[in-house]
Design a protein around this motif. Sequence first.
Motif, mmCIF file in Angstrom:
data_model
loop_
_atom_site.group_PDB
_atom_site.id
_atom_site.type_symbol
_atom_site.label_atom_id
_atom_site.label_comp_id
_atom_site.label_asym_id
_atom_site.label_seq_id
_atom_site.Cartn_x
_atom_site.Cartn_y
_atom_site.Cartn_z
ATOM 1 N N UNK A 64 5.481 -34.915 -1.375
ATOM 2 C CA UNK A 64 3.909 -34.882 -1.571
ATOM 3 C C UNK A 64 3.641 -34.029 -2.871
ATOM 4 N N UNK A 65 4.206 -33.518 -3.597
ATOM 5 C CA UNK A 65 3.786 -32.698 -4.752
ATOM 6 C C UNK A 65 4.682 -33.193 -6.088
ATOM 7 N N UNK A 66 4.225 -32.774 -7.070
ATOM 8 C CA UNK A 66 4.557 -32.907 -8.500
ATOM 9 C C UNK A 66 3.940 -34.186 -9.239
ATOM 10 N N UNK A 67 4.493 -35.080 -9.882
ATOM 11 C CA UNK A 67 3.839 -36.191 -10.563
ATOM 12 C C UNK A 67 3.690 -37.238 -9.575
ATOM 13 N N UNK A 68 2.832 -38.160 -10.114
ATOM 14 C CA UNK A 68 2.382 -39.361 -9.492
ATOM 15 C C UNK A 68 3.666 -39.979 -9.389
ATOM 16 N N UNK A 69 3.841 -40.797 -8.187
ATOM 17 C CA UNK A 69 4.888 -41.768 -8.043
ATOM 18 C C UNK A 69 4.687 -43.169 -8.003
ATOM 19 N N UNK A 70 5.444 -44.159 -7.653
ATOM 20 C CA UNK A 70 4.880 -45.644 -8.058
ATOM 21 C C UNK A 70 3.677 -45.816 -7.146
ATOM 22 N N UNK A 71 3.691 -45.179 -5.938
ATOM 23 C CA UNK A 71 2.469 -45.584 -5.025
ATOM 24 C C UNK A 71 1.111 -45.122 -5.404
ATOM 25 N N UNK A 72 1.285 -43.850 -6.198
ATOM 26 C CA UNK A 72 0.184 -43.200 -6.514
ATOM 27 C C UNK A 72 -0.269 -43.825 -7.693
ATOM 28 N N UNK A 73 0.409 -44.490 -8.778
ATOM 29 C CA UNK A 73 0.158 -45.312 -9.693
ATOM 30 C C UNK A 73 -0.653 -46.561 -9.269
ATOM 31 N N UNK B 272 12.607 -34.607 -5.168
ATOM 32 C CA UNK B 272 11.738 -33.649 -5.445
ATOM 33 C C UNK B 272 10.972 -33.331 -4.197
ATOM 34 N N UNK B 273 10.018 -32.347 -4.514
ATOM 35 C CA UNK B 273 9.324 -31.910 -3.304
ATOM 36 C C UNK B 273 8.402 -32.907 -2.852
ATOM 37 N N UNK C 10 15.257 -41.383 -20.705
ATOM 38 C CA UNK C 10 15.653 -41.203 -19.332
ATOM 39 C C UNK C 10 15.595 -40.072 -18.524
ATOM 40 N N UNK C 11 14.974 -40.016 -17.300
ATOM 41 C CA UNK C 11 14.630 -38.828 -16.548
ATOM 42 C C UNK C 11 15.180 -38.968 -15.226
ATOM 43 N N UNK C 12 16.135 -38.005 -14.592
ATOM 44 C CA UNK C 12 16.409 -38.415 -13.411
ATOM 45 C C UNK C 12 16.317 -36.830 -12.519
ATOM 46 N N UNK C 13 15.586 -36.028 -13.136
ATOM 47 C CA UNK C 13 15.428 -34.593 -12.526
ATOM 48 C C UNK C 13 14.025 -34.746 -11.758
ATOM 49 N N UNK C 14 13.061 -35.660 -11.654
ATOM 50 C CA UNK C 14 12.183 -35.929 -11.039
ATOM 51 C C UNK C 14 11.717 -37.346 -10.984
ATOM 52 N N UNK C 15 12.083 -38.091 -9.887
ATOM 53 C CA UNK C 15 12.215 -39.747 -10.062
ATOM 54 C C UNK C 15 13.347 -40.036 -10.900
ATOM 55 N N UNK C 16 13.682 -41.460 -10.986
ATOM 56 C CA UNK C 16 14.760 -42.100 -11.712
ATOM 57 C C UNK C 16 14.060 -43.055 -12.446
ATOM 58 N N UNK C 17 14.074 -42.770 -13.821
ATOM 59 C CA UNK C 17 13.566 -43.782 -14.587
ATOM 60 C C UNK C 17 14.071 -43.702 -16.120
ATOM 61 N N UNK C 18 13.940 -45.143 -16.722
ATOM 62 C CA UNK C 18 14.351 -45.013 -18.228
ATOM 63 C C UNK C 18 13.490 -45.905 -18.876
#
Length: 332
Positions: free
Chosen positions: A310-319, A307-308, A56-64
């Motif tokens: 427009x930056x960081x990892x791909x979000x669900x829209x990017x994927x 998170x910031x 699980x990761x909640x530091x950038x996005x929220x997913x498990x």
Amino acid sequence: MNFKSVCIWFAKAFSAGCAAFLIMTVFCLFYYNVPVHYPNNSGTTDYKWNPDAFYSRCTEGIAAGRTNNEGFINPFDYEEGMEIHTLVMGSSHMEAYQVAQNENTAARLNGLLQDRIVYNIGISGHNFLTCCSNFKAAVEYYHPEEYVVVETARLDFSPEELDSVLNGEVPEIADHSKGVLAFLSKNQFIRLLYSQLKGFLGQASEDEQEAVGSFSAEVEDSRGQLDNVLSMLSGIAAENQVKIIIVYHPAGGIHADGTLKLPDDADARETFSVLCDKNGIAFLDMTERFQREYESRHILPHGFCNSSVGSGHLNRYGHEMIADELYQMMEK
């Protein structure tokens, strides 16, 4: 204060510290729970995660979710001899700890291709150079029938970096399965503290470096080496009767006037595209799609609510955008 009082004070402080450490460890089981690195003897990646492990990761996005039987982020297990249509290689962007398992690029592409299996071996730290180093082993181990998708967040590589691929000298990412580091890695609170301490000292972790990306002016200086690297990949693909698609996804931010700010890398994109075409490799540049989606729907491919922008990892829209473009390219 007498000796007895001092002992009582230290005992209370120690007990409080232990209780706080225990509470934070339990909290991090849900807030920041990342499996441990283990060696990957197949050579398809430098390392892999614990198999069948909860994360699980909640530091950038929220997913498990859970890793599969090989230790990769797939909603299904790998079986020897499995007929894989498309193999996805890449960094923490393709690994996609930041989104739900059914929202990452591989899962979305798997849905679009329906009965054709897409298998994801994207994993943190595995940038384009590392993927090139592992390409032969990955293709020969998984035997994809149609495509190998290789993701990259940058296109500019120094001559020295590209030479390391050609000479088989790309530094291997160490696993965390032995010694004191392995013991400490099993405590999620300690891992979070270590990650935050590196950030405080200005030392970005491997997946944070991937998320930020970079750009330099060394494109023309390394054109010959890049051509050789792509030629090497093309030769391996031809031997195994598979096609390569390299996906480039630039990360940016928002200007003060509200427009989307993407890297000024037109020369690098043009050079990369020309050399890919020369070597029979399909090049998927997401720059135009990202720009179009922002201008028409105000959707950004990177960044999360925690998170910031427009930056960081791909979000669900990017994927979703990348999977859609890949599907269209494959269908053509």
